[in-house]
Write a protein that holds these residues in place. Structure first.
Motif, PDB file in Angstrom:
ATOM      1  N   LYS A 195       0.840  -1.197   0.000  1.00 66.64           N
ATOM      2  CA  LYS A 195       0.000   0.000   0.000  1.00 66.64           C
ATOM      3  C   LYS A 195       0.876   1.248   0.000  1.00 66.64           C
ATOM      4  CE  LYS A 195      -3.725  -2.345   2.517  1.00 66.64           C
ATOM      5  NZ  LYS A 195      -4.535  -2.378   3.756  1.00 66.64           N
ATOM      6  N   ASP A 196       1.018   1.847  -1.175  1.00 62.89           N
ATOM      7  CA  ASP A 196       1.826   3.060  -1.300  1.00 62.89           C
ATOM      8  C   ASP A 196       0.999   4.285  -0.915  1.00 62.89           C
ATOM      9  OD1 ASP A 196       3.642   1.311  -2.283  1.00 62.89           O
ATOM     10  OD2 ASP A 196       3.523   1.979  -4.365  1.00 62.89           O
ATOM     11  N   ARG A 197       1.682   5.324  -0.435  1.00 65.58           N
ATOM     12  CA  ARG A 197       0.996   6.566  -0.088  1.00 65.58           C
ATOM     13  C   ARG A 197       1.945   7.736  -0.314  1.00 65.58           C
ATOM     14  NH1 ARG A 197       2.842   4.281   4.631  1.00 65.58           N
ATOM     15  NH2 ARG A 197       3.742   5.654   6.212  1.00 65.58           N
ATOM     16  N   LEU A 198       1.371   8.880  -0.639  1.00 70.26           N
ATOM     17  CA  LEU A 198       2.141  10.106  -0.785  1.00 70.26           C
ATOM     18  C   LEU A 198       2.062  10.899   0.516  1.00 70.26           C
ATOM     19  CD1 LEU A 198       1.216  11.336  -4.383  1.00 70.26           C
ATOM     20  CD2 LEU A 198       3.452  10.513  -3.602  1.00 70.26           C
ATOM     21  N   VAL A 199       3.209  11.289   1.034  1.00 69.61           N
ATOM     22  CA  VAL A 199       3.265  12.007   2.309  1.00 69.61           C
ATOM     23  C   VAL A 199       4.025  13.311   2.092  1.00 69.61           C
ATOM     24  CG1 VAL A 199       4.030  11.934   4.716  1.00 69.61           C
ATOM     25  CG2 VAL A 199       3.254   9.839   3.585  1.00 69.61           C
ATOM     26  N   PRO A 200       3.469  14.445   2.536  1.00 66.62           N
ATOM     27  CA  PRO A 200       4.190  15.723   2.394  1.00 66.62           C
ATOM     28  C   PRO A 200       5.423  15.769   3.289  1.00 66.62           C
ATOM     29  CG  PRO A 200       2.180  16.012   3.680  1.00 66.62           C
ATOM     30  CD  PRO A 200       2.140  14.615   3.146  1.00 66.62           C
ATOM     31  N   ILE A 201       6.390  16.562   2.870  1.00 69.44           N
ATOM     32  CA  ILE A 201       7.634  16.719   3.625  1.00 69.44           C
ATOM     33  C   ILE A 201       7.735  18.160   4.097  1.00 69.44           C
ATOM     34  CG2 ILE A 201      10.143  16.414   3.588  1.00 69.44           C
ATOM     35  CD1 ILE A 201       9.794  14.706   1.081  1.00 69.44           C
ATOM     36  N   GLY A 202       7.962  18.349   5.406  1.00 68.31           N
ATOM     37  CA  GLY A 202       8.080  19.692   5.963  1.00 68.31           C
ATOM     38  C   GLY A 202       9.355  20.389   5.506  1.00 68.31           C
ATOM     39  N   SER A 203       9.377  21.702   5.663  1.00 68.87           N
ATOM     40  CA  SER A 203      10.497  22.503   5.160  1.00 68.87           C
ATOM     41  C   SER A 203      11.818  22.171   5.853  1.00 68.87           C
ATOM     42  CB  SER A 203      10.183  23.995   5.326  1.00 68.87           C
ATOM     43  OG  SER A 203       9.979  24.319   6.696  1.00 68.87           O
ATOM     44  N   TYR A 204      11.779  21.877   7.170  1.00 67.75           N
ATOM     45  CA  TYR A 204      13.018  21.540   7.878  1.00 67.75           C
ATOM     46  C   TYR A 204      13.607  20.243   7.330  1.00 67.75           C
ATOM     47  CZ  TYR A 204      12.123  25.143  11.414  1.00 67.75           C
ATOM     48  OH  TYR A 204      11.925  26.340  12.051  1.00 67.75           O
ATOM     49  N   ALA A 205      12.736  19.257   7.100  1.00 66.35           N
ATOM     50  CA  ALA A 205      13.198  17.978   6.556  1.00 66.35           C
ATOM     51  C   ALA A 205      13.697  18.155   5.125  1.00 66.35           C
ATOM     52  CB  ALA A 205      12.075  16.946   6.607  1.00 66.35           C
ATOM     53  N   GLN A 206      12.998  18.986   4.335  1.00 66.33           N
ATOM     54  CA  GLN A 206      13.445  19.245   2.958  1.00 66.33           C
ATOM     55  C   GLN A 206      14.865  19.809   2.947  1.00 66.33           C
ATOM     56  OE1 GLN A 206      10.809  21.293   0.145  1.00 66.33           O
ATOM     57  NE2 GLN A 206       9.188  21.092   1.676  1.00 66.33           N
ATOM     58  N   LYS A 207      15.093  20.787   3.805  1.00 68.28           N
ATOM     59  CA  LYS A 207      16.405  21.430   3.858  1.00 68.28           C
ATOM     60  C   LYS A 207      17.484  20.424   4.248  1.00 68.28           C
ATOM     61  CE  LYS A 207      18.918  25.170   6.183  1.00 68.28           C
ATOM     62  NZ  LYS A 207      18.822  26.261   7.207  1.00 68.28           N
ATOM     63  N   ALA A 208      17.182  19.574   5.243  1.00 68.82           N
ATOM     64  CA  ALA A 208      18.165  18.595   5.713  1.00 68.82           C
ATOM     65  C   ALA A 208      18.436  17.534   4.644  1.00 68.82           C
ATOM     66  CB  ALA A 208      17.672  17.934   6.999  1.00 68.82           C
ATOM     67  N   ILE A 209      17.393  17.098   3.948  1.00 69.33           N
ATOM     68  CA  ILE A 209      17.566  16.078   2.919  1.00 69.33           C
ATOM     69  C   ILE A 209      18.354  16.634   1.740  1.00 69.33           C
ATOM     70  CG2 ILE A 209      16.348  14.631   1.231  1.00 69.33           C
ATOM     71  CD1 ILE A 209      14.081  14.430   3.304  1.00 69.33           C
ATOM     72  N   GLN A 210      18.026  17.846   1.322  1.00 68.44           N
ATOM     73  CA  GLN A 210      18.743  18.436   0.194  1.00 68.44           C
ATOM     74  C   GLN A 210      20.216  18.655   0.524  1.00 68.44           C
ATOM     75  OE1 GLN A 210      16.063  21.743  -0.400  1.00 68.44           O
ATOM     76  NE2 GLN A 210      15.154  20.817  -2.222  1.00 68.44           N
ATOM     77  N   ALA A 211      20.499  19.064   1.773  1.00 67.08           N
ATOM     78  CA  ALA A 211      21.896  19.234   2.187  1.00 67.08           C
ATOM     79  C   ALA A 211      22.626  17.894   2.135  1.00 67.08           C
ATOM     80  CB  ALA A 211      21.956  19.825   3.596  1.00 67.08           C
ATOM     81  N   TYR A 212      21.954  16.843   2.572  1.00 69.10           N
ATOM     82  CA  TYR A 212      22.562  15.507   2.544  1.00 69.10           C
ATOM     83  C   TYR A 212      22.770  15.025   1.112  1.00 69.10           C
ATOM     84  CZ  TYR A 212      22.363  10.396   2.379  1.00 69.10           C
ATOM     85  OH  TYR A 212      22.589   9.076   2.070  1.00 69.10           O
ATOM     86  N   LEU A 213      21.770  15.201   0.259  1.00 74.48           N
ATOM     87  CA  LEU A 213      21.884  14.738  -1.123  1.00 74.48           C
ATOM     88  C   LEU A 213      23.000  15.468  -1.875  1.00 74.48           C
ATOM     89  CD1 LEU A 213      18.105  14.416  -2.149  1.00 74.48           C
ATOM     90  CD2 LEU A 213      19.684  12.578  -1.516  1.00 74.48           C
ATOM     91  N   VAL A 214      23.157  16.755  -1.603  1.00 78.35           N
ATOM     92  CA  VAL A 214      24.150  17.558  -2.327  1.00 78.35           C
ATOM     93  C   VAL A 214      25.553  17.379  -1.747  1.00 78.35           C
ATOM     94  CG1 VAL A 214      24.855  19.924  -2.889  1.00 78.35           C
ATOM     95  CG2 VAL A 214      22.449  19.251  -3.078  1.00 78.35           C
ATOM     96  N   ARG A 215      25.659  17.371  -0.412  1.00 78.86           N
ATOM     97  CA  ARG A 215      26.985  17.427   0.218  1.00 78.86           C
ATOM     98  C   ARG A 215      27.419  16.141   0.897  1.00 78.86           C
ATOM     99  NH1 ARG A 215      25.377  21.765   4.177  1.00 78.86           N
ATOM    100  NH2 ARG A 215      27.294  21.071   5.212  1.00 78.86           N
TER     101      ARG A 215
END
Length: 322
Positions: A195-215
């Motif tokens: 059972k797949d579901r779409l879940v929104p991501i908060g801005s703090y988590a977005q920032k942390a994930i993008q920092a991890y993906l890039v750096r």
């Protein structure tokens, strides 16, 4: 009671095929079913009784061995009994097995139909306060690739309420961090039973994930060969549940939290804090991926202290005014 490994009899094998193919249960859930039903099959083998010949009396006696196990004949010691909660889970698995056998015509009757699982006191999920979660996340450094990963992992767990198995199974393609204008960033979470579901991501988590993906992720991925996983270990492989648990344990120690925590704690926090903030229980149910709202409603229960506080501040005649 010792759990031994036996080849599954054909009726039990048919049941597991049904669970895996028709019900689409996850590998972890299938493993739990095999362990619980394995206890039962082991008990029947000790009684020299075939699965299709099981009687209600046999199932009742099996239940007794779970909560009050007999002395082990080999060691002379009494095994540790199962908790009422665990014993109930085992009996529920046995009931499901016998119900399937009866419906498929593999047995003339269902001997487990009248067997009730043991009751157990309902325990509320243990959630950190908002302040404790903020303290936990603020204590995490963001310098090395591993630190960036760890911060992104915990921010993501709290932001989405996803199960730890769902998070470590995430692939980069499941993340949608650059949505169309006015559309929220989301993640495709692959839940239990397919059972797949779409879940929104908060801005703090977005920032942390993008920092991890890039750096951070590229440095970790150097040890692997094109691994699609979001969260990687130091060798470039997919992060394990055990490693994720250790990451949170270390973070809690660094934040000097004096309460036990686990990856599931952040799932509890996600649900509890949403409901405390006024979210509808049906929305939280969808975000958590619960099949039934009954499972989600446990988070709506509050402590007597909270009840007293709400009563004093909300009821027009709760406090006497001179």
């Amino acid at each position: 009671m010792k759990t031994e490994t036996h080849a599954l009899p054909p009726p039990a094998q048919a049941y597991f095929t049904h669970l895996q193919i028709e019900r689409g249960l996850s590998a972890n859930t299938m493993s739990a079913y095999r362990r619980d039903i394995g206890r039962y099959l082991n008990f029947l083998a000790q009684q020299n009784r075939d699965l299709t010949e099981s009687r209600p009396q046999d199932i009742r006696e099996f239940l007794v061995t779970l909560t009050d196990p007999p002395i082990d004949q080999d060691t002379g010691e009494k095994p540790k009994p199962l908790s009422a909660r665990t014993a109930a889970r085992v009996i529920i698995a046995v009931r499901g097995l016998h119900k399937f056998l009866a419906l498929e015509g593999l047995t003339p009757t269902d001997p487990a139909a009248g067997i009730k699982p043991p009751t157990h006191p309902e325990s509320l999920p243990k959630a950190l306060t908002v302040e404790q979660v903020q303290q936990l996340l603020a204590a995490m450094p963001e310098q090395s690739p591993r630190q960036l990963r760890d911060k992104a992992l915990l921010e993501f767990l709290y932001s989405t309420g996803a199960r730890i198995t769902e998070v470590i199974d995430l692939d980069v393609d499941d993340l949608h961090l650059d949505p169309e204008p006015e559309q929220p960033a989301v993640v495709l979470v692959r839940g239990k039973g397919g059972k797949d579901r779409l879940v929104p991501i908060g801005s703090y988590a977005q920032k942390a994930i993008q920092a991890y993906l890039v750096r951070g992720r590229a440095a970790l991925a150097a040890g692997g060969v094109g691994n699609p996983a979001v969260f990687l270990n130091a060798r470039g492989g997919r992060l394990s549940r055990q490693s994720a648990w250790q990451i949170l344990k270390d973070a809690a120690a660094a934040a000097e939290l004096d309460v036990p925590v686990s990856p599931h704690t952040l799932r509890h926090c996600f649900a509890t804090h949403l409901l405390q903030g006024g979210a509808d229980v049906r929305v939280v149910q969808e975000l958590l991926g619960h099949s039934s709202v009954t499972t989600t409603q446990v988070y709506t229960k509050v402590t007597p202290d909270k009840l007293q506080e709400v009563f004093r501040t909300s009821h027009p005649r709760a406090l006497h005014s001179a």
